[in-house]
Motif scaffolding. Structure first.
Motif, PDB file in Angstrom:
ATOM      1  N   GLU A 114       1.329 -15.630  -6.919  1.00 18.40           N
ATOM      2  CA  GLU A 114       0.920 -15.323  -5.545  1.00 18.40           C
ATOM      3  C   GLU A 114      -0.578 -15.550  -5.365  1.00 18.40           C
ATOM      4  O   GLU A 114      -1.012 -16.113  -4.362  1.00 18.40           O
ATOM      5  N   LYS A 115      -1.369 -15.119  -6.346  1.00 19.56           N
ATOM      6  CA  LYS A 115      -2.825 -15.323  -6.258  1.00 19.56           C
ATOM      7  C   LYS A 115      -3.167 -16.809  -6.254  1.00 19.56           C
ATOM      8  O   LYS A 115      -4.050 -17.249  -5.517  1.00 19.56           O
ATOM      9  N   ALA A 116      -2.456 -17.597  -7.070  1.00 16.83           N
ATOM     10  CA  ALA A 116      -2.713 -19.039  -7.109  1.00 16.83           C
ATOM     11  C   ALA A 116      -2.331 -19.687  -5.783  1.00 16.83           C
ATOM     12  O   ALA A 116      -3.067 -20.541  -5.274  1.00 16.83           O
ATOM     13  N   PHE A 117      -1.183 -19.293  -5.207  1.00 21.81           N
ATOM     14  CA  PHE A 117      -0.791 -19.820  -3.897  1.00 21.81           C
ATOM     15  C   PHE A 117      -1.812 -19.439  -2.833  1.00 21.81           C
ATOM     16  O   PHE A 117      -2.161 -20.249  -1.983  1.00 21.81           O
ATOM     17  N   GLN A 118      -2.281 -18.198  -2.867  1.00 25.93           N
ATOM     18  CA  GLN A 118      -3.276 -17.754  -1.899  1.00 25.93           C
ATOM     19  C   GLN A 118      -4.559 -18.570  -2.022  1.00 25.93           C
ATOM     20  O   GLN A 118      -5.180 -18.930  -1.023  1.00 25.93           O
ATOM     21  N   ARG A 119      -4.933 -18.872  -3.243  1.00 23.49           N
ATOM     22  CA  ARG A 119      -6.148 -19.658  -3.452  1.00 23.49           C
ATOM     23  C   ARG A 119      -5.952 -21.101  -2.968  1.00 23.49           C
ATOM     24  O   ARG A 119      -6.834 -21.677  -2.354  1.00 23.49           O
ATOM     25  N   PHE A 120      -4.780 -21.684  -3.243  1.00 23.94           N
ATOM     26  CA  PHE A 120      -4.522 -23.059  -2.826  1.00 23.94           C
ATOM     27  C   PHE A 120      -4.376 -23.186  -1.312  1.00 23.94           C
ATOM     28  O   PHE A 120      -4.895 -24.114  -0.709  1.00 23.94           O
ATOM     29  N   LEU A 121      -3.628 -22.259  -0.719  1.00 23.61           N
ATOM     30  CA  LEU A 121      -3.303 -22.369   0.702  1.00 23.61           C
ATOM     31  C   LEU A 121      -4.296 -21.683   1.617  1.00 23.61           C
ATOM     32  O   LEU A 121      -4.331 -21.952   2.819  1.00 23.61           O
ATOM     33  N   GLY A 122      -5.059 -20.738   1.097  1.00 24.51           N
ATOM     34  CA  GLY A 122      -6.053 -20.046   1.904  1.00 24.51           C
ATOM     35  C   GLY A 122      -5.473 -19.043   2.875  1.00 24.51           C
ATOM     36  O   GLY A 122      -6.056 -18.788   3.923  1.00 24.51           O
ATOM     37  N   LYS A 123      -4.306 -18.489   2.565  1.00 23.76           N
ATOM     38  CA  LYS A 123      -3.728 -17.461   3.434  1.00 23.76           C
ATOM     39  C   LYS A 123      -3.190 -16.328   2.567  1.00 23.76           C
ATOM     40  O   LYS A 123      -2.934 -16.487   1.384  1.00 23.76           O
ATOM     41  N   ASP A 124      -3.042 -15.153   3.205  1.00 19.95           N
ATOM     42  CA  ASP A 124      -2.651 -13.960   2.446  1.00 19.95           C
ATOM     43  C   ASP A 124      -1.151 -13.872   2.202  1.00 19.95           C
ATOM     44  O   ASP A 124      -0.721 -13.437   1.141  1.00 19.95           O
ATOM     45  N   ASP A 125      -0.348 -14.239   3.197  1.00 14.28           N
ATOM     46  CA  ASP A 125       1.104 -14.117   3.060  1.00 14.28           C
ATOM     47  C   ASP A 125       1.688 -15.413   2.515  1.00 14.28           C
ATOM     48  O   ASP A 125       1.795 -16.415   3.221  1.00 14.28           O
ATOM     49  N   VAL A 126       2.065 -15.386   1.253  1.00 18.30           N
ATOM     50  CA  VAL A 126       2.638 -16.572   0.595  1.00 18.30           C
ATOM     51  C   VAL A 126       4.066 -16.304   0.137  1.00 18.30           C
ATOM     52  O   VAL A 126       4.595 -17.027  -0.696  1.00 18.30           O
ATOM     53  N   SER A 127       4.686 -15.286   0.707  1.00 23.76           N
ATOM     54  CA  SER A 127       6.044 -14.935   0.283  1.00 23.76           C
ATOM     55  C   SER A 127       7.039 -16.059   0.577  1.00 23.76           C
ATOM     56  O   SER A 127       7.971 -16.279  -0.204  1.00 23.76           O
ATOM     57  N   GLN A 128       6.840 -16.780   1.674  1.00 22.89           N
ATOM     58  CA  GLN A 128       7.745 -17.881   2.010  1.00 22.89           C
ATOM     59  C   GLN A 128       7.650 -18.990   0.950  1.00 22.89           C
ATOM     60  O   GLN A 128       8.670 -19.540   0.539  1.00 22.89           O
ATOM     61  N   GLU A 129       6.450 -19.307   0.508  1.00 17.73           N
ATOM     62  CA  GLU A 129       6.270 -20.340  -0.510  1.00 17.73           C
ATOM     63  C   GLU A 129       6.893 -19.917  -1.838  1.00 17.73           C
ATOM     64  O   GLU A 129       7.509 -20.726  -2.541  1.00 17.73           O
ATOM     65  N   ILE A 130       6.738 -18.643  -2.177  1.00 16.13           N
ATOM     66  CA  ILE A 130       7.337 -18.112  -3.413  1.00 16.13           C
ATOM     67  C   ILE A 130       8.851 -18.248  -3.348  1.00 16.13           C
ATOM     68  O   ILE A 130       9.493 -18.693  -4.312  1.00 16.13           O
ATOM     69  N   GLU A 131       9.430 -17.890  -2.211  1.00 16.64           N
ATOM     70  CA  GLU A 131      10.881 -17.986  -2.060  1.00 16.64           C
ATOM     71  C   GLU A 131      11.359 -19.438  -2.098  1.00 16.64           C
ATOM     72  O   GLU A 131      12.424 -19.729  -2.620  1.00 16.64           O
ATOM     73  N   GLU A 132      10.575 -20.354  -1.524  1.00 17.21           N
ATOM     74  CA  GLU A 132      10.936 -21.773  -1.566  1.00 17.21           C
ATOM     75  C   GLU A 132      10.971 -22.288  -3.005  1.00 17.21           C
ATOM     76  O   GLU A 132      11.879 -23.028  -3.387  1.00 17.21           O
ATOM     77  N   VAL A 133       9.982 -21.899  -3.802  1.00 17.04           N
ATOM     78  CA  VAL A 133       9.942 -22.331  -5.202  1.00 17.04           C
ATOM     79  C   VAL A 133      11.126 -21.756  -5.964  1.00 17.04           C
ATOM     80  O   VAL A 133      11.777 -22.454  -6.756  1.00 17.04           O
ATOM     81  N   LEU A 134      11.439 -20.483  -5.725  1.00 12.33           N
ATOM     82  CA  LEU A 134      12.571 -19.856  -6.410  1.00 12.33           C
ATOM     83  C   LEU A 134      13.897 -20.492  -5.981  1.00 12.33           C
ATOM     84  O   LEU A 134      14.782 -20.713  -6.811  1.00 12.33           O
ATOM     85  N   ALA A 135      14.041 -20.803  -4.682  1.00 14.16           N
ATOM     86  CA  ALA A 135      15.268 -21.444  -4.199  1.00 14.16           C
ATOM     87  C   ALA A 135      15.416 -22.844  -4.790  1.00 14.16           C
ATOM     88  O   ALA A 135      16.512 -23.247  -5.192  1.00 14.16           O
ATOM     89  N   GLU A 136      14.325 -23.568  -4.884  1.00 16.07           N
ATOM     90  CA  GLU A 136      14.375 -24.900  -5.486  1.00 16.07           C
ATOM     91  C   GLU A 136      14.744 -24.821  -6.962  1.00 16.07           C
ATOM     92  O   GLU A 136      15.506 -25.643  -7.467  1.00 16.07           O
ATOM     93  N   SER A 137      14.238 -23.815  -7.631  1.00 14.38           N
ATOM     94  CA  SER A 137      14.572 -23.628  -9.046  1.00 14.38           C
ATOM     95  C   SER A 137      16.052 -23.309  -9.221  1.00 14.38           C
ATOM     96  O   SER A 137      16.709 -23.833 -10.138  1.00 14.38           O
ATOM     97  N   ARG A 138      16.585 -22.454  -8.342  1.00 23.37           N
ATOM     98  CA  ARG A 138      18.014 -22.132  -8.417  1.00 23.37           C
ATOM     99  C   ARG A 138      18.869 -23.376  -8.164  1.00 23.37           C
ATOM    100  O   ARG A 138      19.856 -23.620  -8.854  1.00 23.37           O
TER     101      ARG A 138
END
Length: 108
Positions: A43-67
């Motif tokens: 989450e911290k890495a996504f926040q640093r890359f994207l520059g926003k606080d709420d990165v839950s959607q990106e986390i879920e996208e990565v997990l869905a792609e992994s599944r």
């Protein structure tokens, strides 16, 4: 001709710059999440890359792609060649890459 050692040694400068900068670069969020199973660092890495606080959607996208990737059935080369739909495409790619090797295009 006598200056080739300098040209050969010129690669040292970019290498040293990379070695100095590397510890300050963040790790990949996908690597942190999927390989190291560390959600907070991801989450911290996504926040640093994207520059926003709420990165839950990106986390879920990565997990869905992994599944989805885990549920994908792998096909062997023999099974792939037995499939009529992709056989012609594979043959075309193999012949093209063979021609590249034989004509020396990679050397250019």
């Amino acid at each position: 001709e006598s200056r080739w050692p300098f040209l050969f040694g010129a690669i040292i400068v970019p290498s040293l710059i990379q070695v100095v900068i590397l510890p300050f670069l963040p790790e990949s969020p996908r690597y942190l999440l999927l390989e190291k199973h560390n959600r907070s660092k991801a989450e911290k890495a996504f926040q640093r890359f994207l520059g926003k606080d709420d990165v839950s959607q990106e986390i879920e996208e990565v997990l869905a792609e992994s599944r989805a990737q885990r549920n994908t059935k792998l096909v062997s080369v023999v099974q792939l060649l037995r499939t009529r739909v992709v056989r012609w495409q594979i043959l075309t790619v193999v012949v093209t890459m063979g021609c590249y090797q034989l004509c020396g295009l990679n050397a250019v």
